[in-house]
Design a protein around this motif. Structure first.
Motif, short mmCIF file in Angstrom:
data_model
loop_
_atom_site.label_atom_id
_atom_site.label_comp_id
_atom_site.label_asym_id
_atom_site.label_seq_id
_atom_site.Cartn_x
_atom_site.Cartn_y
_atom_site.Cartn_z
N GLN A 1 -7.91 -14.73 -2.19
CA GLN A 1 -8.82 -15.89 -1.98
C GLN A 1 -8.30 -17.00 -3.13
N VAL A 2 -8.28 -18.17 -2.26
CA VAL A 2 -7.99 -19.43 -2.90
C VAL A 2 -9.26 -19.97 -3.74
N GLN A 3 -8.82 -20.35 -4.91
CA GLN A 3 -9.81 -20.77 -5.91
C GLN A 3 -9.18 -21.71 -6.68
N LEU A 4 -9.95 -22.81 -6.80
CA LEU A 4 -9.72 -23.91 -7.75
C LEU A 4 -10.71 -24.28 -8.52
N VAL A 5 -10.42 -24.10 -9.88
CA VAL A 5 -11.49 -24.44 -11.12
C VAL A 5 -11.12 -25.53 -11.81
N GLU A 6 -11.96 -26.48 -12.06
CA GLU A 6 -12.03 -27.65 -12.78
C GLU A 6 -12.40 -27.34 -14.40
N SER A 7 -11.91 -28.08 -15.26
CA SER A 7 -12.60 -28.14 -16.57
C SER A 7 -12.21 -29.15 -17.22
N GLY A 8 -12.84 -29.46 -18.54
CA GLY A 8 -12.64 -30.63 -19.20
C GLY A 8 -13.56 -31.93 -19.24
N GLY A 9 -14.30 -31.93 -18.17
CA GLY A 9 -15.18 -32.86 -18.15
C GLY A 9 -16.28 -33.19 -19.07
N ASP A 10 -16.54 -34.06 -19.57
CA ASP A 10 -17.23 -34.41 -20.81
C ASP A 10 -17.86 -35.76 -20.79
N SER A 11 -18.80 -36.03 -21.80
CA SER A 11 -19.36 -37.32 -22.07
C SER A 11 -18.72 -37.91 -22.96
N VAL A 12 -18.09 -39.04 -22.80
CA VAL A 12 -17.37 -39.75 -24.00
C VAL A 12 -17.63 -41.34 -23.99
N GLN A 13 -17.24 -41.99 -24.83
CA GLN A 13 -17.55 -43.50 -25.15
C GLN A 13 -16.50 -44.22 -24.75
N ALA A 14 -16.66 -45.32 -24.35
CA ALA A 14 -15.67 -46.48 -23.64
C ALA A 14 -14.65 -46.37 -24.81
N GLY A 15 -13.30 -46.43 -24.05
CA GLY A 15 -12.07 -46.48 -24.83
C GLY A 15 -11.82 -44.80 -25.37
N GLY A 16 -12.57 -43.96 -25.02
CA GLY A 16 -12.23 -42.51 -25.29
C GLY A 16 -11.07 -42.01 -24.28
N SER A 17 -10.88 -40.93 -24.43
CA SER A 17 -9.80 -40.07 -23.60
C SER A 17 -10.62 -38.62 -23.46
N LEU A 18 -10.07 -38.06 -22.14
CA LEU A 18 -10.52 -36.80 -21.85
C LEU A 18 -9.20 -36.11 -20.85
#
Length: 121
Positions: free
Chosen positions: A1-18
């Motif tokens: 079964q094909v599955q794609l799982v994303e992670s790493g999203g968050d709330s950040v301030q302008a200029g930040g990184s993810l």
């Protein structure tokens, strides 16, 4: 079964990184073409970055110079490093896999993850 799982999203301030990650499973081939897309409220989904099976990359204009897509073939995982984030980058980010070819055309993608939310304030 094909599955794609994303992670790493968050709330950040302008200029930040993810750094977003997308783990793919269920594929027979360890080298697959993948892409990142995003959709902001009230807007259509748009391509962000794509990577080919041989490591070629393509970016939308807004992503060039700020975002970097990379892939760990051994782990069937694709990453999206996002720097200098701005409020207009706020969106749900999706990863996707296409079986043939590669690029930023979302219509050619066959499998999609559920998305990870990025909010920049």
């Amino acid at each position: 079964q094909v599955q794609l799982v994303e992670s790493g999203g968050d709330s950040v301030q302008a200029g930040g990184s993810l750094r977003l990650s997308c783990a793919a499973s269920g594929f027979l081939d360890t080298r697959i073409a993948m892409g990142w897309f995003r959709q902001a409220p009230g807007r259509e989904r748009e391509g962000v970055a794509a990577i080919s099976t041989t490591g070629g990359t393509d970016y939308s204009d807004f992503a060039k110079g700020r975002f970097t897509i990379s892939q760990d073939n051994a782990k069937n995982t694709v990453y999206l490093q996002m720097n200098s984030l701005q409020p207009e980058d706020t969106a749900m980010y999706y990863c996707a896999v296409r079986r043939l070819g590669w690029g930023l055309s979302e219509k050619r993608y066959d499998y999609w993850g559920q998305g990870t939310q990025v909010t920049v304030s």
